[in-house]
Design an enzyme around this catalytic site. Structure first.
Site, PDB file in Angstrom:
ATOM      1  CB  SER A  43      -1.189  -9.719  -9.619  1.00  0.00           C
ATOM      2  OG  SER A  43      -1.015  -8.744  -8.665  1.00  0.00           O
TER       3      SER A  43
ATOM      4  CB  SER B 221      -7.138  -8.903 -12.460  1.00  0.00           C
ATOM      5  OG  SER B 221      -6.596  -8.262 -11.340  1.00  0.00           O
TER       6      SER B 221
ATOM      7  CE1 TYR C 113      -5.046  -1.379  -3.313  1.00  0.00           C
ATOM      8  CE2 TYR C 113      -6.215   0.185  -4.703  1.00  0.00           C
ATOM      9  CZ  TYR C 113      -5.049  -0.423  -4.314  1.00  0.00           C
ATOM     10  OH  TYR C 113      -3.872  -0.070  -4.915  1.00  0.00           O
TER      11      TYR C 113
ATOM     12  CG  ASP D 294      -0.662  -5.625  -8.399  1.00  0.00           C
ATOM     13  OD1 ASP D 294       0.217  -5.516  -7.528  1.00  0.00           O
ATOM     14  OD2 ASP D 294      -1.873  -5.629  -8.151  1.00  0.00           O
TER      15      ASP D 294
ATOM     16  CG  HIS E  40      -2.076  -1.018   1.004  1.00  0.00           C
ATOM     17  ND1 HIS E  40      -3.198  -0.785   0.246  1.00  0.00           N
ATOM     18  CD2 HIS E  40      -2.184  -2.295   1.455  1.00  0.00           C
ATOM     19  CE1 HIS E  40      -3.972  -1.871   0.247  1.00  0.00           C
ATOM     20  NE2 HIS E  40      -3.375  -2.798   0.963  1.00  0.00           N
TER      21      HIS E  40
ATOM     22  CD  GLU F 186      -7.197  -3.906 -11.921  1.00  0.00           C
ATOM     23  OE1 GLU F 186      -6.409  -4.611 -12.573  1.00  0.00           O
ATOM     24  OE2 GLU F 186      -7.955  -4.362 -11.068  1.00  0.00           O
TER      25      GLU F 186
ATOM     26  N   GLY G 180      -8.230 -14.977  -7.322  1.00  0.00           N
ATOM     27  CA  GLY G 180      -8.679 -14.178  -6.175  1.00  0.00           C
ATOM     28  C   GLY G 180      -7.750 -14.284  -4.983  1.00  0.00           C
ATOM     29  CB  SER G 181      -4.667 -16.126  -4.479  1.00  0.00           C
ATOM     30  OG  SER G 181      -3.911 -15.743  -5.608  1.00  0.00           O
TER      31      SER G 181
END
Ligand code: GLA
Length: 395
Positions: free
Chosen positions: A136, A138, A232, A182, A42, A170, A132-133
């Site tokens: 990354s 996506s 997020y 990512d 972050h 995104e 969904g882990s």
């Protein structure tokens, strides 16, 4: 994990491609990695540093140009959905488009940049990143799509551009206000190396991860994390507000401009306790990342591990993005002999942890952490001993 080789994965996807879309000329196979962030969480939307690396697991793709403007998508991970059809004339986000919003978003972003896509394509994907882990999947699909578009149509873009286009899609097509980490880690990945990236100006250097007698182990909580519906975007705006408050008393561009002492000096400008904690994490985590990379350069893996642990604590108490699943995985990991460091990785709110574990302790790590997790959470975690791999490639 018994990982299939790239050659086996290529054969598998090309066979499935022919079965689903029919035989034909010009089908090519590709791969783009997933990523794990070692430290610097972050911080990428706060003008700070990150330290991710690409993995040898990722997204396999097979694609073939079409003569019309149709887009036909098929994911081997969501085989039950069958072929999802669209067209270059329908590049708009839609809930019903599901995962195809990612490749479509990248096509849209290329067009936005003035690259006209001359014809449609059939595209098949098969990912071996747990979905969904937080590794990354996506961003991997985004970079893969951009890489295929460049390969098919000769667009004049660098790998770094592929990262920026992926992020743009995104943010603006899929509505997640993510930073650059990512897509950058995936597009610029290099075997055996992590990427020390300054997100303030995208300057970066590769730093080898030399772990003698130790490996990177990813523990997947199996608590699904959807960035879109997570907090997020809320964290991001909390940081933006805190920055604006600090900017009233000192001229900085981002929270990444401050060191710990400066933050302590100016933090009273932030008019809300929660925002003070969020901004503190952003500042301290950035400084920790710089220190961690320095430690690694000095071959001080122990210190690197200690900083990973501190990173988790900060994400748990100040940034509040962990949750019982990730905290359990990390706290149980810390109890195991031979664990050098362990922390959540990625956005948080579910997803994975990353640990550095002595090779001879990996079996007992998986056993002990796995049992304790199942006892407390009620379902099992999955464990992956991973290797650091290259960026996108044609297979
Ligand atoms: C997600 C985002 C990244 C980054 C991390 C947290 O993975 O896509 O841009 O902000 O969370 O470090």
């Amino acid at each position: 994990m018994a990982e299939k080789t790239a050659a086996e994965m290529k054969e598998k996807i090309l066979a499935k491609f022919a079965e689903v879309f029919g035989e034909g000329e010009g089908t090519k196979a590709y791969f783009a990695p997933g990523r794990v962030n070692m430290i610097g969480e972050h911080t990428d939307y706060n003008g700070g540093h990150v330290f991710p690396c690409a993995l040898t697991i990722g997204t396999y793709g097979a694609a073939r140009k079409r003569e019309d403007r149709k887009l036909r998508f098929y994911s081997m991970n969501f085989g039950h959905l069958g072929i999802i059809e669209s067209s270059l004339d329908e590049l708009e986000p839609a809930k019903k488009s599901g995962w195809t919003n990612y490749p479509k978003g990248v096509m849209w972003a290329f067009e936005k940049r003035g690259f006209e896509i001359p014809c449609g394509m059939d595209l098949m994907l098969n990912g071996n990143i747990p979905n969904g882990s937080g590794l990354s999947s996506s961003a991997s699909v985004e970079v893969l799509t951009g890489f295929i578009l460049r390969d098919f149509f000769g667009f004049d873009v660098t790998n770094q551009d592929l990262a920026l286009i992926g992020q743009y899609s995104e943010n603006n097509f899929n509505g997640v206000n993510c930073g650059i980490m990512d897509q950058f880690a995936i597009a610029m990945g290099k075997e055996g190396q992590a990427i020390f990236l300054d997100t303030a100006d995208l300057s970066f250097e590769y730093a080898p991860i030399k772990l003698e007698n130790a490996k990177i182990v990813i523990s997947c909580s199996n608590k699904k994390r959807g960035l879109g519906d997570s907090k997020y975007n809320e964290r991001r705006s909390e940081c933006e507000t805190a920055l604006a408050e600090i900017q009233k008393v000192v001229g900085i561009n981002s929270l990444g401009d401050l060191n710990e002492e400066q933050f302590e000096m100016y933090k009273s400008a932030i008019k809300d306790e929660v925002r003070v904690k969020r901004a503190k994490h952003a500042v301290y985590e950035n400084q920790r990342t710089v220190k961690a990379v320095e430690a690694l350069k000095n071959n001080d893996v122990e210190l690197f591990g200690k900083l990973m642990n501190e990173s988790h604590i900060s994400l748990q108490y100040d940034y509040e993005v962990t949750g019982i699943e990730l905290d359990t995985l990390v706290e149980e990991a810390w109890k195991v002999d031979g664990v050098i460091g362990s922390r959540m990785t990625g956005a948080g709110f579910g997803g994975c942890t990353v640990s550095i574990v002595k090779t001879d302790a990996i079996d007992s790590f998986i056993d002990k952490v796995g049992k304790a997790y199942k006892d407390k959470i009620g379902y099992a975690a999955d464990f992956y001993v991973v290797e650091i791999g290259d960026g996108p490639t044609v297979l």
